[in-house]
Scaffold this motif. Sequence first.
Motif, PDB file in Angstrom:
ATOM      1  N   ARG A 107      -5.062  26.545  12.179  1.00  0.00           N
ATOM      2  CA  ARG A 107      -3.946  26.828  13.282  1.00  0.00           C
ATOM      3  C   ARG A 107      -4.523  27.742  14.339  1.00  0.00           C
ATOM      4  O   ARG A 107      -4.079  27.344  15.794  1.00  0.00           O
ATOM      5  CB  ARG A 107      -3.017  27.817  12.440  1.00  0.00           C
ATOM      6  CG  ARG A 107      -1.732  26.621  12.055  1.00  0.00           C
ATOM      7  CD  ARG A 107      -0.520  27.701  11.495  1.00  0.00           C
ATOM      8  NE  ARG A 107      -0.873  28.453  10.217  1.00  0.00           N
ATOM      9  CZ  ARG A 107      -0.756  27.601   9.073  1.00  0.00           C
ATOM     10  NH1 ARG A 107       0.047  26.626   9.292  1.00  0.00           N
ATOM     11  NH2 ARG A 107      -0.705  28.087   7.936  1.00  0.00           N
ATOM     12  N   VAL A 108      -5.413  28.802  14.265  1.00  0.00           N
ATOM     13  CA  VAL A 108      -6.030  29.476  15.375  1.00  0.00           C
ATOM     14  C   VAL A 108      -6.953  28.530  16.362  1.00  0.00           C
ATOM     15  O   VAL A 108      -6.670  28.459  17.534  1.00  0.00           O
ATOM     16  CB  VAL A 108      -6.878  30.672  14.856  1.00  0.00           C
ATOM     17  CG1 VAL A 108      -7.585  31.401  15.925  1.00  0.00           C
ATOM     18  CG2 VAL A 108      -5.860  31.665  13.951  1.00  0.00           C
ATOM     19  N   ARG A 168       9.555  24.245  31.212  1.00  0.00           N
ATOM     20  CA  ARG A 168       9.808  25.419  30.203  1.00  0.00           C
ATOM     21  C   ARG A 168       9.594  24.813  28.767  1.00  0.00           C
ATOM     22  O   ARG A 168       9.216  25.708  28.135  1.00  0.00           O
ATOM     23  CB  ARG A 168      11.375  25.963  30.458  1.00  0.00           C
ATOM     24  CG  ARG A 168      11.903  26.906  29.490  1.00  0.00           C
ATOM     25  CD  ARG A 168      13.209  27.345  29.974  1.00  0.00           C
ATOM     26  NE  ARG A 168      14.344  26.155  29.721  1.00  0.00           N
ATOM     27  CZ  ARG A 168      14.616  25.640  28.682  1.00  0.00           C
ATOM     28  NH1 ARG A 168      14.454  26.450  27.448  1.00  0.00           N
ATOM     29  NH2 ARG A 168      15.570  24.884  28.691  1.00  0.00           N
ATOM     30  N   PHE A 169      10.102  23.552  28.579  1.00  0.00           N
ATOM     31  CA  PHE A 169       9.939  23.023  27.326  1.00  0.00           C
ATOM     32  C   PHE A 169       8.510  22.933  26.807  1.00  0.00           C
ATOM     33  O   PHE A 169       8.156  23.193  25.461  1.00  0.00           O
ATOM     34  CB  PHE A 169      10.540  21.772  27.331  1.00  0.00           C
ATOM     35  CG  PHE A 169      11.859  21.818  27.744  1.00  0.00           C
ATOM     36  CD1 PHE A 169      13.019  22.156  26.883  1.00  0.00           C
ATOM     37  CD2 PHE A 169      12.205  21.174  29.095  1.00  0.00           C
ATOM     38  CE1 PHE A 169      14.304  22.337  27.562  1.00  0.00           C
ATOM     39  CE2 PHE A 169      13.515  21.273  29.371  1.00  0.00           C
ATOM     40  CZ  PHE A 169      14.696  21.728  28.698  1.00  0.00           C
ATOM     41  N   GLY A 170       7.639  22.635  27.904  1.00  0.00           N
ATOM     42  CA  GLY A 170       6.144  22.631  27.356  1.00  0.00           C
ATOM     43  C   GLY A 170       5.733  23.766  27.206  1.00  0.00           C
ATOM     44  O   GLY A 170       5.101  24.071  26.273  1.00  0.00           O
ATOM     45  N   VAL A 171       5.879  24.943  27.926  1.00  0.00           N
ATOM     46  CA  VAL A 171       5.720  26.194  27.782  1.00  0.00           C
ATOM     47  C   VAL A 171       6.028  27.030  26.563  1.00  0.00           C
ATOM     48  O   VAL A 171       5.317  27.361  25.723  1.00  0.00           O
ATOM     49  CB  VAL A 171       5.928  27.180  29.065  1.00  0.00           C
ATOM     50  CG1 VAL A 171       5.457  28.521  28.757  1.00  0.00           C
ATOM     51  CG2 VAL A 171       5.339  26.649  30.120  1.00  0.00           C
ATOM     52  N   VAL A 228       3.089  27.364  19.289  1.00  0.00           N
ATOM     53  CA  VAL A 228       1.969  27.245  18.537  1.00  0.00           C
ATOM     54  C   VAL A 228       0.955  28.321  18.559  1.00  0.00           C
ATOM     55  O   VAL A 228       0.628  28.643  17.315  1.00  0.00           O
ATOM     56  CB  VAL A 228       1.087  25.977  19.157  1.00  0.00           C
ATOM     57  CG1 VAL A 228      -0.322  25.684  18.569  1.00  0.00           C
ATOM     58  CG2 VAL A 228       1.651  24.745  19.256  1.00  0.00           C
ATOM     59  N   LEU A 229       1.262  29.305  19.609  1.00  0.00           N
ATOM     60  CA  LEU A 229       0.293  30.517  19.853  1.00  0.00           C
ATOM     61  C   LEU A 229       0.817  31.623  18.774  1.00  0.00           C
ATOM     62  O   LEU A 229       0.282  32.170  17.925  1.00  0.00           O
ATOM     63  CB  LEU A 229       0.033  31.209  21.074  1.00  0.00           C
ATOM     64  CG  LEU A 229      -0.707  30.295  22.064  1.00  0.00           C
ATOM     65  CD1 LEU A 229      -0.195  30.827  23.379  1.00  0.00           C
ATOM     66  CD2 LEU A 229      -2.097  30.626  21.888  1.00  0.00           C
ATOM     67  N   GLU A 230       2.014  31.550  18.630  1.00  0.00           N
ATOM     68  CA  GLU A 230       2.842  32.452  17.605  1.00  0.00           C
ATOM     69  C   GLU A 230       2.557  32.219  16.154  1.00  0.00           C
ATOM     70  O   GLU A 230       2.157  32.771  15.515  1.00  0.00           O
ATOM     71  CB  GLU A 230       4.331  32.472  17.834  1.00  0.00           C
ATOM     72  CG  GLU A 230       5.079  33.627  17.150  1.00  0.00           C
ATOM     73  CD  GLU A 230       6.419  33.640  17.574  1.00  0.00           C
ATOM     74  OE1 GLU A 230       6.872  32.888  18.301  1.00  0.00           O
ATOM     75  OE2 GLU A 230       7.222  34.709  17.031  1.00  0.00           O
ATOM     76  N   GLU A 231       2.451  30.754  15.821  1.00  0.00           N
ATOM     77  CA  GLU A 231       2.399  30.419  14.451  1.00  0.00           C
ATOM     78  C   GLU A 231       0.805  30.445  14.072  1.00  0.00           C
ATOM     79  O   GLU A 231       0.605  30.589  12.913  1.00  0.00           O
ATOM     80  CB  GLU A 231       2.877  28.851  14.362  1.00  0.00           C
ATOM     81  CG  GLU A 231       4.145  28.743  14.525  1.00  0.00           C
ATOM     82  CD  GLU A 231       4.429  27.135  14.295  1.00  0.00           C
ATOM     83  OE1 GLU A 231       3.615  26.290  14.235  1.00  0.00           O
ATOM     84  OE2 GLU A 231       5.808  26.846  13.994  1.00  0.00           O
ATOM     85  N   VAL A 240       2.205  37.673  19.275  1.00  0.00           N
ATOM     86  CA  VAL A 240       3.259  38.101  18.486  1.00  0.00           C
ATOM     87  C   VAL A 240       4.576  38.394  19.260  1.00  0.00           C
ATOM     88  O   VAL A 240       4.192  38.787  20.622  1.00  0.00           O
ATOM     89  CB  VAL A 240       2.904  39.459  17.702  1.00  0.00           C
ATOM     90  CG1 VAL A 240       2.032  39.161  16.463  1.00  0.00           C
ATOM     91  CG2 VAL A 240       2.371  40.520  18.513  1.00  0.00           C
ATOM     92  N   THR A 241       5.771  38.221  18.747  1.00  0.00           N
ATOM     93  CA  THR A 241       6.966  38.517  19.444  1.00  0.00           C
ATOM     94  C   THR A 241       7.800  39.506  19.348  1.00  0.00           C
ATOM     95  O   THR A 241       7.836  39.847  17.829  1.00  0.00           O
ATOM     96  CB  THR A 241       7.543  36.855  19.649  1.00  0.00           C
ATOM     97  OG1 THR A 241       8.097  36.870  18.336  1.00  0.00           O
ATOM     98  CG2 THR A 241       6.756  35.967  20.092  1.00  0.00           C
TER      99      THR A 241
END
Lengths: 106, 106
Positions: free
Chosen positions: A6-7, A42-45, A51-54, A59-60
């Motif tokens: 994933r990374v 916005r949808f693309g971002v 993907v980055l979070e998974e 982190v959010t």
Amino acid sequence: MTDDDRVFKALADPSRRFLLDLLFARDGRTLTELESELEMTRFGVAKHLRVLEEAGLVVTRRSGREKLHFLNPVPIRQIHDRWIDKYTEHQITTLIDLKRTLEEES
Amino acid sequence: MTDDDRVFKALADPSRRFLLDLLFARDGRTLTELESELEMTRFGVAKHLRVLEEAGLVVTRRSGREKLHFLNPVPIRQIHDRWIDKYTEHQITTLIDLKRTLEEES
DNA sequence: TTGACATGTGACCGGATGGTCACATAACTT
DNA sequence: AAGTTATGTGACCATCCGGTCACATGTCAA
């Protein structure tokens, strides 16, 4: 799909790397703020941030209706440690510092 | 295709990462030797090695009809330096070392 | 020089990936 | 309550990517 898969998949896209660059420069931004920096809907971002979070690279934290995004450096360091041992690290940092010094002088 | 794009794209595939693992363990191997470690045809392995070489993650040297492959750690270190500054590096290595110590004790 | 060995090339196919859109939910403001 | 703002979901399509195969080149050894 393994964690490291994933990374690396997350890092394979230039838009996602640019998002990490933005968060490296300044943390805690919202989707809308990040969106304004990319030439993309916005949808693309949002898809890229997901993907980055998974992958654990971002982190959010929720704050009301906003979602704040932060860069997590741990997976990056683990990539480094996978193929660079302590001895090589010393050689390589010396080399890169030297290269930087030479480039600044010229 | 930019240089760093080639590097990240090259790292995005698990077979290619495994090839880097093999070369990290022992350098200077031939295509045929590496092929025997993967469950894939020689053509597949050759294609992956070509991608790694074009990304600069692997450097090669010809010796007669053999082509020897070596791991180049420089692009890996540059990934590290892109998103981890000196201050964060110190924090993160301390954290990872602590984590390792705790895991060894348990 | 003949055969075996090590590697290289171009085409092909199935599956994954990037980006968009219509639509939807949730929260702040007045 | 109503309008605006911030984010989430599922489908869709064009393109890219992983792996294989037929075929070809170059090198060593007897």
